[in-house]
Design an enzyme around this catalytic site. Structure first.
Site, PDB file in Angstrom:
ATOM      1  N   SER A 112       0.988-122.496 -89.588  1.00 13.78           N
ATOM      2  CA  SER A 112       1.045-122.272 -91.359  1.00 13.78           C
ATOM      3  C   SER A 112       0.110-120.903 -91.290  1.00 13.78           C
ATOM      4  O   SER A 112      -0.505-120.526 -90.671  1.00 13.78           O
ATOM      5  CB  SER A 112       0.334-123.014 -92.234  1.00 13.78           C
ATOM      6  OG  SER A 112       0.405-122.610 -93.252  1.00 13.78           O
ATOM      7  N   ASP A 155       5.138-130.807 -92.846  1.00 18.01           N
ATOM      8  CA  ASP A 155       6.452-130.367 -93.729  1.00 18.01           C
ATOM      9  C   ASP A 155       6.095-131.446 -94.808  1.00 18.01           C
ATOM     10  O   ASP A 155       6.173-132.507 -94.747  1.00 18.01           O
ATOM     11  CB  ASP A 155       7.696-130.454 -93.175  1.00 18.01           C
ATOM     12  CG  ASP A 155       8.807-130.058 -93.738  1.00 18.01           C
ATOM     13  OD1 ASP A 155       8.478-128.761 -94.494  1.00 18.01           O
ATOM     14  OD2 ASP A 155       9.788-130.709 -93.839  1.00 18.01           O
TER      15      ASP A 155
END
Length: 201
Positions: free
Chosen positions: A8, A73
Site C-alpha cells: 500500500s 483488500d
C-alpha cells in the site's frame, strides 16, 4: 529486524498495522510501503473476492522484492445492493480512490431505502506471502449505512458507516477504538500469529 512490505502507499494503513503489532507485542518487524521500494508491475484488482485480490497483491510484492509482503483488500458490502459495492468499493463511482464521489453515489443509491433495510458490513481480507507460504484471513464489521456523512476521521466509507451498537460512525471513532472493532483490525489480529513467526525469523 525483518523487513515487511505492506502492499500500500496509504500511510494510514501502515500506521494501523503498526498499532496492531504494538498492541499484540510483536517486535522485530520494520514496515515499509510500496513507496519505499523500486516500482514493479502491480496486477490489476480483478479478483471476484477480497481474498483473491489480497493474495494477488501480496504475491506480486513478494515476487518483485523478495520481501515478505502483507496486503489487504477491503470494502463495504451493502445488503440492499446485494452485497455491492464489494470488491468494487474503491472505484464505485468510476474513479479509483475518490472517497467523496464513491460515498455520494452510494448514498444516492440508498436514498429511498428505509432505515430497517440499511444493513451493511465492512469486509477486509489480509494476505501474507513469504518464503514460508501464504496465509489469508478475513475480518467483518457489521452495521448500517447512515443518511449523511458524519465525522472527519478514517477514510473511504467511514463517515457513512454506523457500526452495530454504536451511536458514532466509523469516522467519529478514535484510531484505537477503530482498530479494536474494525474489519481490518480484526483481520490483522488474525494475522498476528503468522507475523509473530515472521518476526522471530
Amino acid at each position: 529486524m525483518t523487513d515487511l512490505l505492506v502492499a500500500s502507499r496509504n500511510p494510514k494503513k501502515l500506521a494501523e498495522l503498526r498499532r496492531v503489532l504494538d498492541v499484540a507485542g510483536v517486535a522485530g518487524l520494520s514496515l515499509i510501503s510500496l513507496s519505499d521500494v523500486p516500482a514493479f508491475d502491480e496486477a490489476p484488482e480483478i479478483g471476484a473476492t477480497f481474498e483473491e485480490n489480497a493474495s494477488a497483491k501480496a504475491a506480486d510484492g513478494f515476487a518483485a522484492t523478495g520481501l515478505a509482503c502483507v496486503a489487504d483488500d477491503s470494502g463495504i458490502s451493502v445488503d440492499a445492493l446485494n452485497g455491492m459495492p464489494g470488491v468494487l468499493s474503491a472505484r464505485w463511482s468510476g474513479a479509483h480512490g475518490d472517497d467523496a464521489a464513491n460515498t455520494a453515489l452510494l448514498l444516492a443509491q440508498m436514498s429511498d431505502v428505509p432505515d430497517e433495510r440499511r444493513g451493511a458490513a465492512f469486509v477486509s481480507a489480509c494476505a501474507l506471502v513469504s518464503a514460508a507460504g501464504t496465509t489469508v484471513v478475513r475480518g467483518e464489521w457489521t452495521g448500517l449505512v447512515t443518511r449523511e456523512p458524519r465525522g472527519a476521521g478514517g477514510f473511504g466509507y467511514d463517515p457513512i458507516f454506523l457500526p452495530e451498537g454504536s451511536s458514532r460512525t466509523a469516522a467519529e471513532l478514535s484510531p484505537a477504538e477503530k482498530d479494536a472493532a474494525s474489519h481490518r483490525g480484526r483481520a490483522l489480529a488474525l494475522l498476528v500469529p503468522a507475523l509473530r513467526e515472521l518476526a522471530a525469523g
